[in-house]
Design an enzyme around this catalytic site. Structure first.
Site, PDB file in Angstrom:
ATOM      1  N   LYS A   1      -0.015   5.350  -6.063  1.00  0.00           N
ATOM      2  CA  LYS A   1      -1.086   5.416  -7.060  1.00  0.00           C
ATOM      3  C   LYS A   1      -1.896   6.695  -6.902  1.00  0.00           C
ATOM      4  O   LYS A   1      -2.175   7.403  -7.871  1.00  0.00           O
ATOM      5  CB  LYS A   1      -1.964   4.175  -6.906  1.00  0.00           C
ATOM      6  CG  LYS A   1      -3.201   4.087  -7.807  1.00  0.00           C
ATOM      7  CD  LYS A   1      -4.434   4.699  -7.192  1.00  0.00           C
ATOM      8  CE  LYS A   1      -4.830   4.148  -5.848  1.00  0.00           C
ATOM      9  NZ  LYS A   1      -5.381   2.816  -5.854  1.00  0.00           N
TER      10      LYS A   1
ATOM     11  N   GLU B   1     -25.338  16.526  -0.426  1.00  0.00           N
ATOM     12  CA  GLU B   1     -26.707  16.703   0.041  1.00  0.00           C
ATOM     13  C   GLU B   1     -27.708  15.881  -0.763  1.00  0.00           C
ATOM     14  O   GLU B   1     -28.820  15.615  -0.295  1.00  0.00           O
ATOM     15  CB  GLU B   1     -27.103  18.176   0.002  1.00  0.00           C
ATOM     16  CG  GLU B   1     -27.231  18.776  -1.386  1.00  0.00           C
ATOM     17  CD  GLU B   1     -27.647  20.241  -1.352  1.00  0.00           C
ATOM     18  OE1 GLU B   1     -28.589  20.567  -0.591  1.00  0.00           O
ATOM     19  OE2 GLU B   1     -27.027  21.049  -2.063  1.00  0.00           O
TER      20      GLU B   1
ATOM     21  N   ARG C   1     -12.469  -8.781 -20.199  1.00  0.00           N
ATOM     22  CA  ARG C   1     -13.231  -9.922 -20.718  1.00  0.00           C
ATOM     23  C   ARG C   1     -14.744  -9.746 -20.641  1.00  0.00           C
ATOM     24  O   ARG C   1     -15.471 -10.282 -21.462  1.00  0.00           O
ATOM     25  CB  ARG C   1     -12.827 -11.196 -19.970  1.00  0.00           C
ATOM     26  CG  ARG C   1     -11.403 -11.648 -20.268  1.00  0.00           C
ATOM     27  CD  ARG C   1     -11.041 -12.878 -19.465  1.00  0.00           C
ATOM     28  NE  ARG C   1     -11.038 -12.599 -18.020  1.00  0.00           N
ATOM     29  CZ  ARG C   1     -10.849 -13.516 -17.084  1.00  0.00           C
ATOM     30  NH1 ARG C   1     -10.681 -14.784 -17.438  1.00  0.00           N
ATOM     31  NH2 ARG C   1     -10.842 -13.195 -15.807  1.00  0.00           N
TER      32      ARG C   1
ATOM     33  N   CYS D   1      -1.482   1.813  -2.939  1.00  0.00           N
ATOM     34  CA  CYS D   1      -2.450   2.898  -2.714  1.00  0.00           C
ATOM     35  C   CYS D   1      -1.820   4.286  -2.711  1.00  0.00           C
ATOM     36  O   CYS D   1      -2.317   5.201  -3.375  1.00  0.00           O
ATOM     37  CB  CYS D   1      -3.157   2.707  -1.370  1.00  0.00           C
ATOM     38  SG  CYS D   1      -3.436   1.009  -0.883  1.00  0.00           S
TER      39      CYS D   1
ATOM     40  N   GLU E   1      -7.809   2.467 -12.841  1.00  0.00           N
ATOM     41  CA  GLU E   1      -7.066   3.595 -12.278  1.00  0.00           C
ATOM     42  C   GLU E   1      -5.896   3.991 -13.159  1.00  0.00           C
ATOM     43  O   GLU E   1      -5.676   5.187 -13.412  1.00  0.00           O
ATOM     44  CB  GLU E   1      -6.600   3.242 -10.861  1.00  0.00           C
ATOM     45  CG  GLU E   1      -7.750   3.168  -9.872  1.00  0.00           C
ATOM     46  CD  GLU E   1      -7.394   2.567  -8.534  1.00  0.00           C
ATOM     47  OE1 GLU E   1      -8.183   2.737  -7.588  1.00  0.00           O
ATOM     48  OE2 GLU E   1      -6.335   1.910  -8.432  1.00  0.00           O
TER      49      GLU E   1
ATOM     50  N   CYS F   1       0.823  -1.212   0.000  1.00  0.00           N
ATOM     51  CA  CYS F   1       0.000   0.000   0.000  1.00  0.00           C
ATOM     52  C   CYS F   1       0.854   1.258   0.000  1.00  0.00           C
ATOM     53  O   CYS F   1       0.648   2.163  -0.797  1.00  0.00           O
ATOM     54  CB  CYS F   1      -0.936   0.002   1.206  1.00  0.00           C
ATOM     55  SG  CYS F   1      -1.959   1.495   1.306  1.00  0.00           S
TER      56      CYS F   1
ATOM     57  N   TYR G   1      -9.798  -2.658 -10.277  1.00  0.00           N
ATOM     58  CA  TYR G   1      -9.328  -1.386  -9.738  1.00  0.00           C
ATOM     59  C   TYR G   1      -8.109  -0.862 -10.492  1.00  0.00           C
ATOM     60  O   TYR G   1      -8.086   0.274 -10.971  1.00  0.00           O
ATOM     61  CB  TYR G   1      -8.853  -1.556  -8.294  1.00  0.00           C
ATOM     62  CG  TYR G   1      -9.840  -1.774  -7.205  1.00  0.00           C
ATOM     63  CD1 TYR G   1     -10.114  -0.766  -6.290  1.00  0.00           C
ATOM     64  CD2 TYR G   1     -10.468  -3.001  -7.021  1.00  0.00           C
ATOM     65  CE1 TYR G   1     -10.979  -0.963  -5.230  1.00  0.00           C
ATOM     66  CE2 TYR G   1     -11.338  -3.210  -5.973  1.00  0.00           C
ATOM     67  CZ  TYR G   1     -11.593  -2.196  -5.076  1.00  0.00           C
ATOM     68  OH  TYR G   1     -12.446  -2.399  -4.031  1.00  0.00           O
TER      69      TYR G   1
ATOM     70  N   HIS H   1     -25.661  22.823   1.781  1.00  0.00           N
ATOM     71  CA  HIS H   1     -25.934  23.409   0.465  1.00  0.00           C
ATOM     72  C   HIS H   1     -25.017  24.597   0.191  1.00  0.00           C
ATOM     73  O   HIS H   1     -24.785  25.403   1.091  1.00  0.00           O
ATOM     74  CB  HIS H   1     -27.393  23.864   0.406  1.00  0.00           C
ATOM     75  CG  HIS H   1     -27.798  24.384  -0.925  1.00  0.00           C
ATOM     76  ND1 HIS H   1     -28.019  23.555  -2.010  1.00  0.00           N
ATOM     77  CD2 HIS H   1     -27.991  25.652  -1.370  1.00  0.00           C
ATOM     78  CE1 HIS H   1     -28.360  24.284  -3.055  1.00  0.00           C
ATOM     79  NE2 HIS H   1     -28.347  25.564  -2.691  1.00  0.00           N
TER      80      HIS H   1
END
Length: 494
Positions: A76, A472, A229, A73, A212, A68, A208, A467
């Site tokens: 990346k 929201e 595939r 992670c 990515e 990671c 993933y 808002h």
């Protein structure tokens, strides 16, 4: 010294005899580091072994922080940030920004800064372990027996250590498709450290990593062809959201090739010749195999201690992460449960509480959120519509919202944000939430807390929104999109 251990759902006291350590951990990735330092916090004497640092993993190279932090992670996400700027430059024009001349991109500068960051984090993990009182040993660990680990050090020497408990946290490794010319392809390890940015990239895979990297390379100016595939990428995610991701990828200029595999690679003067199973040919500078990962268990000598693995090499564990050998445990990708860093952290924490904290604790895999850092990202928590129908006893209520984000109304980017809630018709409980659009992971993390607390649709409806924000929309979806009965659930092979 007596230690508490788990046996048949109860904590009992076992005589530890005489060992070098209470706990020896093989692998200093996310799970291993968490298991080490939390066990040490309960008073255990702990040692951990890890391979020497290198950005690209091998049988003899690794680093503190694991996949990671070093080759997953974190780097990346850094590249995703870098790739996102091109779209921001385009969007800025209608907000009054006048960008004159060409905008240059320096891949080597980004690569250098990315590497500096993972070197820094490697050091951070070492300091965390040191500050926790964990002994760090450099080298490759393997089992000799149920209580002995042999570490092969970088100079080739070997040292044996004994421990009452052993925790295996060696993660997983990228695998290559078995086709002629496969040696010409790279995996995500190498893709994060390429010396030159490709102008023409071919990616095989629909998960993933494939999605990515398609976004990353396209955002940096490359021509990208993505082959997979199935009819849609991201198998296992909600089918409706998968279609949205595919549409966004195409909208950003990525060429999709659904239902297509690669059959052969060969080297030519102009690059790598790619041949598909449909007879198509194209030339690429880089071919990335993003075709899955395999548990990193082959060099552990597990059979010496009687640790059982499944057909793909994943270590078999019970619901407490205990292997077939009572004092040997395993967490993270090497067990092939839910292969996410935060899940490995959870499993390791539960292990430490169970074995050294006197608090038998099972990992809870319900409502685990996750994200795909495509551009824009997809994030989900709980059940997809298809999963809800598989598990449902009652009808499933589906609420969706598709809208043009406020920013796009000015930039004129044709890319909608999609949100979805899946609700049990009888209990009103929200079973799943998903979103594809800017900031989706940040928003879904909050949704995960709500689902973990058992929030109902009425709870969402009674919540005041912020808002103006995209988030929201999750508390203003009042109109039912469809009601689906488990008896009429759609069959999908997408």
């Amino acid at each position: 010294m007596a230690r508490k251990m788990l046996k048949d759902e109860e904590v009992v006291v076992a005589d530890d005899g005489s060992y070098d350590y209470d706990l020896f951990v093989i692998g200093a990735g996310s799970g291993g580091v968490r298991g080490s330092r939390t066990s040490a916090s309960f008073g255990a004497k702990v040692a951990i072994c890890e391979l020497p640092f290198h950005p690209i993993s091998s049988d003899w190279q690794g680093g503190h922080g694991g996949t990671c932090v070093i080759r997953g992670c974190v780097p990346k996400k850094i590249l995703v940030y870098g790739a996102s700027f091109w779209g921001e430059f385009e969007d800025s024009k209608n907000f009054g920004w006048e960008i004159n001349g060409d905008i240059g991109f320096n891949w080597k500068k980004l690569l250098e800064n990315k590497t500096q960051e993972i070197v820094r984090l490697n050091g951070v993990y070492q300091r965390i372990l040191g500050n926790s009182g964990v002994a760090m040993i450099e080298g490759a660990g393997s089992l000799v027996d149920a209580h002995t680990v042999e570490v092969t050090k970088p100079d080739g020497s070997k040292q044996r250590y004994t421990a009452k408990h052993i925790l295996i946290a060696t993660g997983s490794r990228a695998q290559r498709a078995n086709i002629p010319g496969k040696e010409l392809a790279i995996t995500s390890d190498e893709a994060l450290s390429l010396e030159e940015l490709p102008k023409r990239a071919v990616i095989l895979g629909g998960g993933y990593i494939a999605v990515e990297f398609a976004s990353i390379w396209k955002g940096m100016g490359a021509q990208v062809d993505l082959f997979y595939r199935k009819e849609l990428p991201l198998r296992g995610f909600d089918d409706e959201m998968r279609a949205v991701v595919a549409s966004n990828l195409e909208g950003r200029g990525i060429r999709l090739h659904p239902g297509t595999n690669l059959s052969e690679l060969s080297k030519t003067a102009d690059g790598i010749k790619v041949v598909t199973d449909k007879g198509e040919e194209l030339i690429a500078d880089v071919v990335l195999f993003a075709t899955g990962r395999t548990p990193n268990s082959q060099r552990l000598n597990l059979e010496a201690a009687g640790v059982e693995v499944d057909k793909i090499g994943a270590i078999k564990v019970d619901e407490y992460s205990r292997t077939s050998v009572p004092n040997i445990w395993a967490v993270g990708d090497v067990t092939n449960r839910i292969n996410l860093t935060p899940v490995a952290l959870m499993e390791a924490t539960c292990f430490s509480k169970t074995v050294f904290g006197g608090q038998p604790t099972k990992p809870d895999y319900r409502d685990v959120p996750c994200a795909v850092f495509s551009i824009p990202p997809l994030s989900v928590v709980g059940l997809s519509e298809q999963q809800a129908l598989e598990e449902a006893k009652n009808d499933v209520l589906v609420y969706t919202s598709s809208f043009n984000p406020m920013k796009n109304s000015i930039s004129k980017r044709q890319e909608k944000t999609i949100m979805k809630l899946v609700v049990d018709s009888e209990t009103d409980r929200v079973l799943g939430a998903s979103m594809c659009g800017p900031d989706a992971p940040e928003i879904i993390q909050g949704m995960a807390v709500a689902l973990k607390c058992g929030a109902t649709k009425a709870t969402f409806d009674s919540t005041v929104g912020i808002h103006p924000s995209a988030a929201e929309e999750f508390v203003t979806m009042r109109t039912l999109t469809r009601r689906v009965s488990p008896a009429s659930k759609p069959k999908t092979s997408l």
